[in-house]
Design a protein around this motif. Structure first.
Motif, mmCIF file in Angstrom:
data_model
loop_
_atom_site.group_PDB
_atom_site.id
_atom_site.type_symbol
_atom_site.label_atom_id
_atom_site.label_comp_id
_atom_site.label_asym_id
_atom_site.label_seq_id
_atom_site.Cartn_x
_atom_site.Cartn_y
_atom_site.Cartn_z
ATOM 1 N N VAL A 1 8.736 37.851 -17.081
ATOM 2 C CA VAL A 1 10.068 38.147 -16.515
ATOM 3 C C VAL A 1 10.160 37.478 -15.157
ATOM 4 N N VAL A 2 10.731 36.964 -14.181
ATOM 5 C CA VAL A 2 11.967 36.930 -13.231
ATOM 6 C C VAL A 2 12.391 37.176 -12.952
ATOM 7 N N GLU A 3 13.245 38.190 -11.630
ATOM 8 C CA GLU A 3 14.361 38.432 -11.494
ATOM 9 C C GLU A 3 14.814 38.992 -9.821
ATOM 10 N N ALA A 4 15.605 39.438 -9.657
ATOM 11 C CA ALA A 4 16.080 39.522 -8.223
ATOM 12 C C ALA A 4 15.595 38.188 -7.519
ATOM 13 N N PRO A 5 16.694 37.265 -7.666
ATOM 14 C CA PRO A 5 17.371 36.633 -6.903
ATOM 15 C C PRO A 5 17.391 36.829 -5.391
ATOM 16 N N THR A 6 16.986 36.026 -4.665
ATOM 17 C CA THR A 6 17.414 36.178 -2.945
ATOM 18 C C THR A 6 17.441 34.445 -2.209
ATOM 19 N N LEU A 7 18.718 33.498 -2.190
ATOM 20 C CA LEU A 7 17.935 32.605 -2.351
ATOM 21 C C LEU A 7 18.982 32.559 -0.442
ATOM 22 N N LEU A 8 18.033 31.465 -0.051
ATOM 23 C CA LEU A 8 17.697 31.541 1.768
ATOM 24 C C LEU A 8 18.286 30.238 1.825
ATOM 25 N N ARG A 9 18.330 29.523 3.035
ATOM 26 C CA ARG A 9 19.085 28.048 3.834
ATOM 27 C C ARG A 9 17.892 28.359 4.763
ATOM 28 N N ARG A 10 16.860 27.298 4.884
ATOM 29 C CA ARG A 10 16.584 27.080 6.097
ATOM 30 C C ARG A 10 16.211 26.016 6.665
ATOM 31 N N PRO A 11 15.775 25.464 7.977
ATOM 32 C CA PRO A 11 16.317 23.937 8.135
ATOM 33 C C PRO A 11 15.722 22.861 7.377
ATOM 34 N N GLN A 12 14.429 23.594 6.654
ATOM 35 C CA GLN A 12 13.754 22.782 5.771
ATOM 36 C C GLN A 12 13.650 22.464 4.986
ATOM 37 N N GLY A 13 15.032 23.328 3.366
ATOM 38 C CA GLY A 13 15.219 23.576 2.544
ATOM 39 C C GLY A 13 15.354 24.630 2.144
ATOM 40 N N TYR A 14 15.538 24.976 0.877
ATOM 41 C CA TYR A 14 15.536 26.898 0.339
ATOM 42 C C TYR A 14 14.579 27.460 -0.112
ATOM 43 N N VAL A 15 14.369 28.210 0.125
ATOM 44 C CA VAL A 15 13.660 29.095 -0.476
ATOM 45 C C VAL A 15 14.202 30.533 -1.210
ATOM 46 N N LEU A 16 14.390 30.483 -2.568
ATOM 47 C CA LEU A 16 14.505 31.796 -3.461
ATOM 48 C C LEU A 16 13.231 32.398 -3.819
ATOM 49 N N LEU A 17 13.303 33.640 -3.064
ATOM 50 C CA LEU A 17 12.224 34.820 -3.255
ATOM 51 C C LEU A 17 13.192 35.190 -4.712
ATOM 52 N N TYR A 18 12.123 36.488 -5.250
ATOM 53 C CA TYR A 18 12.446 36.604 -7.082
ATOM 54 C C TYR A 18 11.241 36.914 -7.247
ATOM 55 N N SER A 19 10.879 38.285 -7.445
ATOM 56 C CA SER A 19 10.487 39.407 -8.730
ATOM 57 C C SER A 19 9.746 39.114 -9.857
ATOM 58 N N GLY A 20 8.685 39.795 -9.973
ATOM 59 C CA GLY A 20 7.695 38.776 -11.337
ATOM 60 C C GLY A 20 7.380 40.176 -11.733
ATOM 61 N N ASN A 21 7.023 40.009 -13.534
ATOM 62 C CA ASN A 21 6.518 41.064 -13.994
ATOM 63 C C ASN A 21 8.151 42.257 -13.964
ATOM 64 N N THR A 22 7.539 43.152 -14.727
ATOM 65 C CA THR A 22 8.185 44.468 -15.055
ATOM 66 C C THR A 22 8.065 45.053 -14.060
ATOM 67 N N PHE A 23 9.211 46.382 -13.369
ATOM 68 C CA PHE A 23 8.846 46.842 -12.428
ATOM 69 C C PHE A 23 8.522 47.753 -12.689
ATOM 70 N N ASP A 24 7.701 48.074 -13.348
ATOM 71 C CA ASP A 24 7.163 49.922 -13.626
ATOM 72 C C ASP A 24 6.085 49.377 -14.426
ATOM 73 N N SER A 25 5.227 48.171 -14.175
ATOM 74 C CA SER A 25 4.337 48.102 -15.002
ATOM 75 C C SER A 25 2.471 48.151 -13.971
ATOM 76 N N GLY A 26 2.925 48.492 -13.132
ATOM 77 C CA GLY A 26 1.791 48.563 -11.572
ATOM 78 C C GLY A 26 1.848 46.782 -11.595
ATOM 79 N N ASP A 27 1.801 46.255 -11.923
ATOM 80 C CA ASP A 27 1.737 44.407 -11.609
ATOM 81 C C ASP A 27 2.970 43.977 -10.742
ATOM 82 N N TYR A 28 3.958 44.611 -10.994
ATOM 83 C CA TYR A 28 5.375 44.132 -9.824
ATOM 84 C C TYR A 28 4.602 43.566 -8.690
#
Length: 325
Positions: free
Chosen positions: A222-249
């Motif tokens: 699982v990869v989810e919850a994308p957040t894309l940002l523009r920085r002077p040096q390029g692009y940054v994609l934040l994301y969440s991994g694993n399942t939301f209630d696993s304890g390891d999200y």
């Protein structure tokens, strides 16, 4: 340009969090802090900073289709407002659990000064989660659906969830979302996609492009919850991994030279239970706001079980690498 960062005051609501940085960024990441600013169920927060006011939107609960809270300071106090999406389109109906499953809203301002809401909801025709859109003249709404049908749906293939808007420096607009076939109810790893759209944020302006897949063991498909940002040096994609209630999200990021990639994942995690010294379990569903200086995310509340509150932490930047302050 980033504004001078405000330091979050160390009140009883603020948790001191010791970071356990990935090796490649160990010299850059040190002690940081995050504050719990909403202590009730407020999952998948999306924060809009507009005209000196913060607007936070969240997944449905307590009779709200799209929760909305406002504040003049990111630390709060946050005031609950009326339902941002009081009327749902005809394609939305209850799932087998009886819930409408209106998840992970995203609100952005369009070039004409109106506001666009993306949301996920249960599509009665296919039994899947699909993405819809709604518009309003104000960040508080009420937002009105743009169509009697979903904006993106994949009947017979899997759910599509977690929509997010991104506008590049040249005005190009994109819609990001997750193909959730990697969830526990589906087969195969999930993927984050990008759809070029017109200035209205609705009309397709090109083919959908896969950006990031779940290809690491700690992501559990699982990869989810994308957040894309523009920085002077390029692009940054934040994301969440694993399942939301696993304890390891967890929340991590990937970088690329263009908005369509190729994206390279950073080692380790930006936010996780271990990174945050055990203070927050299942930190994810993040959004970055205030010119890239603040990150909001949800985490488990102690009571009642299953509820998720909202935290805010400060960010600084080492080139394309976000760093918790």
């Amino acid at each position: 340009m980033l504004r001078t960062c405000r330091h979050l005051s160390l009140t009883a609501a603020v948790l001191l969090l010791l970071l356990a940085p990935p090796a490649a960024l160990a010299d850059e990441r040190a002690a940081g802090s995050a504050g719990q600013v909403i202590d009730r169920n407020f999952p998948d927060p999306d924060v809009l900073d507009h005209d000196g006011q913060y607007y936070a939107y969240a997944t449905n609960t307590a009779g709200y289709n799209v929760q909305l809270a406002t504040a003049t300071d990111a630390e709060g106090p946050w005031e609950q407002r009326a339902d941002a999406l009081p009327q749902l389109p005809p394609w939305v109906g209850p799932s087998h659990t009886g819930s409408l499953n209106v998840w992970a809203p995203d609100v952005s301002e369009r070039s004409d000064g109106t506001f666009l809401l993306y949301y996920t909801a249960h599509h009665t025709g296919s039994g899947r989660q699909c993405i819809g859109a709604a518009v309003a003249g104000s960040p508080t709404g009420p937002f009105e659906p743009t169509s009697a049908e979903p904006l993106i749906c994949a009947p017979g293939q899997g759910d599509v969830i977690d929509p997010a808007s991104f506008v590049d420096d040249d005005g190009s607009r994109y819609l990001l979302y997750k193909d959730s076939r990697g969830s526990r109810a589906r087969s195969g790893p999930s993927t984050i996609h990008m759809r070029p759209v017109a200035a209205d944020g609705i009309t397709p302006a090109g083919k959908d492009v896969p950006l990031l897949g779940a290809d690491r063991p700690e992501e559990s498909g699982v990869v989810e919850a994308p957040t894309l940002l523009r920085r002077p040096q390029g692009y940054v994609l934040l994301y969440s991994g694993n399942t939301f209630d696993s304890g390891d999200y967890f929340t991590n990021f990937a970088t690329a030279p263009s908005p369509t990639g190729p994206f390279t994942k950073a080692p380790g995690a930006l936010l996780s239970r271990e990174v945050l010294g055990g203070a927050v379990t299942n930190p994810g569903g993040q959004d970055v706001f205030d010119d890239g200086e603040l990150i909001a995310f949800h985490g488990d509340l102690a009571e009642p079980p299953g509820d998720r509150g909202m935290w805010v932490a400060e960010l600084s930047w080492d080139g394309l690498n976000p760093v918790l302050r």
